[in-house]
Motif scaffolding. Structure first.
Motif, PDB file in Angstrom:
ATOM      1  N   CYS A   9      19.366 -30.601  22.072  1.00 49.22           N
ATOM      2  CA  CYS A   9      18.400 -31.037  23.092  1.00 49.22           C
ATOM      3  C   CYS A   9      19.051 -31.157  24.467  1.00 49.22           C
ATOM      4  O   CYS A   9      18.458 -30.794  25.481  1.00 49.22           O
ATOM      5  N   CYS A  41      15.125 -30.707  17.786  1.00 53.62           N
ATOM      6  CA  CYS A  41      15.995 -31.881  17.820  1.00 53.62           C
ATOM      7  C   CYS A  41      16.578 -32.139  16.435  1.00 53.62           C
ATOM      8  O   CYS A  41      15.892 -32.004  15.420  1.00 53.62           O
ATOM      9  N   CYS A  80      25.508 -33.848  17.540  1.00 53.54           N
ATOM     10  CA  CYS A  80      24.323 -33.253  16.921  1.00 53.54           C
ATOM     11  C   CYS A  80      24.699 -32.517  15.643  1.00 53.54           C
ATOM     12  O   CYS A  80      23.972 -32.556  14.644  1.00 53.54           O
TER      13      CYS A  80
END
Length: 239
Positions: A9, A41, A80
């Motif tokens: 993101c 996401c 992430c």
């Protein structure tokens, strides 16, 4: 080599230059980069806040988006990537999804690890004159075990001097939702981090995780410090 690129993101919304340079770097090194268009996401904000059940649909959508082939999945953001690597833990009550999550996770590789360990490249031909400090993010070196690879690549950058600074491996205080829930503590942590950085008198602050760079860069800007903040992909594409 065929690879997938997981943009994150932050790469999509805030650090498009980092995302672009990551792709250009991979292409320069001979990779054919594919972008799974349905990626989204990773769900880390919800997961870190305890909303696991609410995050499950997003996890499944991400798994489905990234399992379209069996190519390595390269990401310029350790936090992430680490979230996706733990999907199987959260999906343990759904064995089929947990298995699919584990297969996706096994293909995820940090950008610098991929370049050094899988492509066997330690010098990409970059040049950046000046002094720099490197901030090792907690996600990369604590959770993913990526410690030496970014420094191997940075030390090969022509005319760039990498200098140490105090408490280098101390957390910058971001920690995703931690910086919101514990704002006062987070603020003091990044304040201390910047104080150590400025003792080294760098021209650049370099990192391999964009979220930390946003946090430390914000503090540097508020203090009026003349230090340029760069993701390692930006450095490695400098000429």
């Amino acid at each position: 080599m065929n690879v997938n690129f997981f943009v994150t993101c932050i790469g999509d919304a805030l650090k498009s230059r980092m995302a672009r340079n990551s792709v250009l770097l991979l292409e320069q090194l001979g990779c054919h980069v594919q972008f799974p268009e349905k990626q989204g996401c990773c769900g880390q904000p919800a997961i870190n806040s305890g909303y696991i059940r609410d995050a499950v649909p997003g996890m499944k959508a991400q798994i489905a988006a990234l399992e379209i082939n069996d190519y390595p999945i390269i990401s310029p953001a350790g936090s992430c990537m680490n979230a996706i690597r733990h999907y199987a833990d959260w999906l343990v009550d759904e064995p089929e999804w947990a298995m699919r999550a584990a297969k996706v996770a096994s293909r995820m590789v940090d950008l610098t690890s991929f370049i050094v360990n899988q492509l066997g490249v330690t010098n990409v031909g970059a040049r950046l004159p000046g002094r720099a400090v490197y901030h090792p993010s907690c996600s990369l070196f604590r959770k993913l075990g990526v410690r030496d690879e970014p420094l191997i690549l940075l030390r090969a950058v022509r005319d760039l001097e990498i200098v140490p600074f105090g408490a280098q491996e101390t957390c910058c205080g971001f920690g995703g939702t931690f910086s919101v829930k514990m704002a006062e503590i987070s603020g003091e942590m990044v304040k201390e981090k910047v104080a150590h950085i400025m003792q080294a008198r760098p021209d650049y602050l370099i990192g391999a995780d964009a979220s930390c760079l946003l946090n430390i860069g914000g503090r540097l800007q508020r203090e009026g410090q003349n230090v340029r903040v760069l993701h390692i992909a930006d450095v490695l594409m400098s000429r």
